[in-house]
Design an enzyme around this catalytic site. Structure first.
Site, PDB file in Angstrom:
ATOM      1  N   LYS A 225       0.958  -1.241   0.001  1.00  0.00           N
ATOM      2  CA  LYS A 225      -0.116  -0.089  -0.087  1.00  0.00           C
ATOM      3  C   LYS A 225       0.857   1.203   0.025  1.00  0.00           C
ATOM      4  CE  LYS A 225      -4.384   0.894   0.482  1.00  0.00           C
ATOM      5  NZ  LYS A 225      -5.821  -0.080   0.197  1.00  0.00           N
TER       6      LYS A 225
ATOM      7  N   VAL B  99     -20.606   1.423  -4.189  1.00  0.00           N
ATOM      8  CA  VAL B  99     -20.750  -0.145  -4.049  1.00  0.00           C
ATOM      9  C   VAL B  99     -22.242  -0.448  -3.448  1.00  0.00           C
ATOM     10  CG1 VAL B  99     -20.383  -2.089  -2.985  1.00  0.00           C
ATOM     11  CG2 VAL B  99     -18.384  -0.710  -3.811  1.00  0.00           C
TER      12      VAL B  99
HETATM   13  P1  NAD Z   1     -18.228   5.465  -1.482  1.00  0.00           P
HETATM   14  O1  NAD Z   1     -17.361   6.700  -0.856  1.00  0.00           O
HETATM   15  O2  NAD Z   1     -18.636   5.659  -3.020  1.00  0.00           O
HETATM   16  O3  NAD Z   1     -19.527   5.342  -0.573  1.00  0.00           O
HETATM   17  C1  NAD Z   1     -19.533   5.302   0.772  1.00  0.00           C
HETATM   18  C2  NAD Z   1     -21.014   5.766   1.294  1.00  0.00           C
HETATM   19  O4  NAD Z   1     -21.088   5.741   2.758  1.00  0.00           O
HETATM   20  C3  NAD Z   1     -21.035   7.263   0.976  1.00  0.00           C
HETATM   21  O5  NAD Z   1     -22.303   7.688   0.275  1.00  0.00           O
HETATM   22  C4  NAD Z   1     -20.993   7.850   2.349  1.00  0.00           C
HETATM   23  O6  NAD Z   1     -21.967   9.351   2.245  1.00  0.00           O
HETATM   24  C5  NAD Z   1     -21.551   6.887   3.129  1.00  0.00           C
HETATM   25  N1  NAD Z   1     -21.444   7.016   4.630  1.00  0.00           N
HETATM   26  C6  NAD Z   1     -20.497   7.555   5.290  1.00  0.00           C
HETATM   27  N2  NAD Z   1     -20.651   7.410   6.655  1.00  0.00           N
HETATM   28  C7  NAD Z   1     -21.803   6.586   6.811  1.00  0.00           C
HETATM   29  C8  NAD Z   1     -22.631   6.253   7.921  1.00  0.00           C
HETATM   30  N3  NAD Z   1     -22.010   6.561   9.159  1.00  0.00           N
HETATM   31  N4  NAD Z   1     -23.656   5.586   7.762  1.00  0.00           N
HETATM   32  C9  NAD Z   1     -23.864   5.283   6.498  1.00  0.00           C
HETATM   33  N5  NAD Z   1     -23.306   5.654   5.206  1.00  0.00           N
HETATM   34  C10 NAD Z   1     -22.120   6.509   5.387  1.00  0.00           C
HETATM   35  O7  NAD Z   1     -17.491   4.194  -1.335  1.00  0.00           O
HETATM   36  P2  NAD Z   1     -17.442   2.720  -2.126  1.00  0.00           P
HETATM   37  O8  NAD Z   1     -16.499   2.831  -3.221  1.00  0.00           O
HETATM   38  O9  NAD Z   1     -19.071   2.477  -2.250  1.00  0.00           O
HETATM   39  O10 NAD Z   1     -16.973   1.801  -1.122  1.00  0.00           O
HETATM   40  C11 NAD Z   1     -17.573   1.602   0.257  1.00  0.00           C
HETATM   41  C12 NAD Z   1     -16.838   0.596   1.065  1.00  0.00           C
HETATM   42  O11 NAD Z   1     -16.405  -0.366   0.611  1.00  0.00           O
HETATM   43  C13 NAD Z   1     -15.647   1.110   1.655  1.00  0.00           C
HETATM   44  O12 NAD Z   1     -15.411   1.091   3.051  1.00  0.00           O
HETATM   45  C14 NAD Z   1     -14.671   1.013   0.665  1.00  0.00           C
HETATM   46  O13 NAD Z   1     -13.108   1.016   1.221  1.00  0.00           O
HETATM   47  C15 NAD Z   1     -15.030  -0.657   0.407  1.00  0.00           C
HETATM   48  N6  NAD Z   1     -14.529  -1.132  -0.692  1.00  0.00           N
HETATM   49  C16 NAD Z   1     -14.867  -0.615  -1.850  1.00  0.00           C
HETATM   50  C17 NAD Z   1     -14.351  -1.223  -3.107  1.00  0.00           C
HETATM   51  C18 NAD Z   1     -14.751  -0.525  -4.491  1.00  0.00           C
HETATM   52  O14 NAD Z   1     -14.678  -1.342  -5.590  1.00  0.00           O
HETATM   53  N7  NAD Z   1     -15.108   0.787  -4.527  1.00  0.00           N
HETATM   54  C19 NAD Z   1     -13.506  -2.246  -2.958  1.00  0.00           C
HETATM   55  C20 NAD Z   1     -13.273  -2.856  -1.588  1.00  0.00           C
HETATM   56  C21 NAD Z   1     -13.874  -2.257  -0.647  1.00  0.00           C
END
Ligand code: NAD
Length: 351
Positions: free
Chosen positions: A79, A183
């Site tokens: 990382k 996601v």
């Molecule tokens: P994103 O930033 O698009 O979405 C995250 C959402 O969570 C946002 O809409 C935000 O407003 C909301 N949020 C923040 N605090 C919150 C709370 N307390 N309660 C409810 N909602 C809340 O991120 P993403 O790409 O959708 O990823 C979501 C999670 O999955 C992250 O933890 C990320 O690390 C993990 N992840 C994502 C991927 C990917 O391909 N995008 C891959 C592996 C892991």
């Protein structure tokens, strides 16, 4: 940021990043290269000091080793963590300076976007280095936004876990989705298509309210979602969704979601077990994104991404089965399986 103790401790290689002209200040941590180059995203974040950035890089690099190993990828774990410069800064110059170091490492580390970095940032890296993924997809090759692949992996894992742990198809079950971002929103669409009922929460109303309207989802507050009256809890926001207090009061019987580092502390895994709540380990469930990123780097097509993502659900079912048979936490079972894969590759390298 959520901490967890080091589990597998091969020598970790760290490359200090510093360039006064561009404001580059951070570290690349390479946790394991037994299975292949260390692969993991580049995070841009405001850290109080270098010690905090280093600790985060080490923890995240270790997590990538486990995730890549269990996803069956020919990559180790690494990382990059960059400290966000104070005030205005030249973003393109910063990422080119970072890319020059990545290039000098000659493929020991492969980068991609992560929290705080974008596709555009990775295109800057790509101007000076070949060892980058997460760029725009082209010509039927893998690439582009990994979120739909992550959501597909979570959805299929949830279907398999529900069959095993709840003895039920998703149709008619209620799923509480925490976070309706990239996601979470795609997961909601798939769940609604499968006939599940949705409860959703997100502090940002944009996508949340549109989803609620289209899929007839119930909206609850961000403080209520983990405790909602639901069969399944899907953390898809930030890490640490499962702390002791939350798990003691949860109604859901299965946890399966996209967020990284869902267990706020390692002891929560035992509490979930005590309460009879099945836990689909986060890094196994959410591997779709890194599978897409690694296929892009290797020049593979979308069919190979689909094949590897299809492996997530049976792997989750296998972990839950072993955990039940041995009366252990699925988190511990997954860690042990990942360590066996890495140790096997280390032995092969040493032979
Ligand atoms: P994103 O930033 O698009 O979405 C995250 C959402 O969570 C946002 O809409 C935000 O407003 C909301 N949020 C923040 N605090 C919150 C709370 N307390 N309660 C409810 N909602 C809340 O991120 P993403 O790409 O959708 O990823 C979501 C999670 O999955 C992250 O933890 C990320 O690390 C993990 N992840 C994502 C991927 C990917 O391909 N995008 C891959 C592996 C892991």
């Amino acid at each position: 940021m959520v901490s967890r103790p080091a589990r597998l401790t091969p020598p970790v290689e760290c490359v200090r990043l510093f360039d006064a002209a561009s404001g580059l200040d951070g570290v690349i941590a390479i946790h394991s290269t037994a299975l292949g180059p260390g692969a993991g995203g580049c995070r841009l974040w405001s850290y109080d000091d270098m010690d905090a950035a280093l600790a985060d890089a080490l923890r995240l690099a270790e997590g990538m080793s486990y995730k890549n190993a269990l996803a069956g990828l020919p990559f180790g774990g690494a990382k990059a963590v960059l400290r966000r410069p104070a005030g205005d800064f030249d973003r393109a110059a910063l990422f080119r300076a970072f890319g020059e170091v990545v290039e000098r490492l000659g493929g020991l580390y492969v980068t991609a976007e992560d929290v705080g970095t974008s596709v555009d940032d990775m295109h800057e890296v790509a101007r000076v280095s070949r060892h980058v993924a997460g760029l725009h997809a082209k010509d039927g090759r893998a690439g582009g936004d990994p979120s739909p692949w992550t959501a597909l992996g979570v959805f299929e894992a949830m279907r398999a876990a529900a069959r095993f742990a709840l003895g039920s198809e998703l149709e008619g079950l209620t799923v509480a989705v925490q976070g309706t971002g990239n996601v979470g929103a795609d997961l909601c669409r798939r769940l609604a298509g499968a006939g599940a009922k949705l409860v959703i929460a997100d502090p940002n109303p944009d996508r949340r309210d549109r989803l609620a309207h289209v899929h007839d989802a119930r909206v609850v507050g961000v403080d209520e979602i983990a405790l909602a009256d639901a069969d399944i809890f899907a953390p898809c926001a930030l890490g640490g969704a499962l702390d002791r207090d939350t798990v003691k009061r949860m109604k859901a019987r299965l946890v399966c979601g996209a967020a990284n580092n869902q267990l706020a502390t390692p002891d929560v895994a035992a509490l979930l077990l005590d309460r009879g709540i099945a836990y689909a380990p986060d890094y196994v469930v959410n591997a779709g994104g890194i599978i897409n990123v690694s296929a892009e780097y290797l020049g593979e097509d979308e069919a190979s991404v689909a094949a590897r993502v299809a492996g997530i659900a049976p792997r989750v079912a296998d972990i839950l089965r072993v955990a039940r048979e041995e009366e252990r936490s699925p988190a511990a079972v997954a860690d042990e399986m990942a360590e066996a894969v890495i140790a096997g590759a280390q032995r092969a390298v040493a032979a």
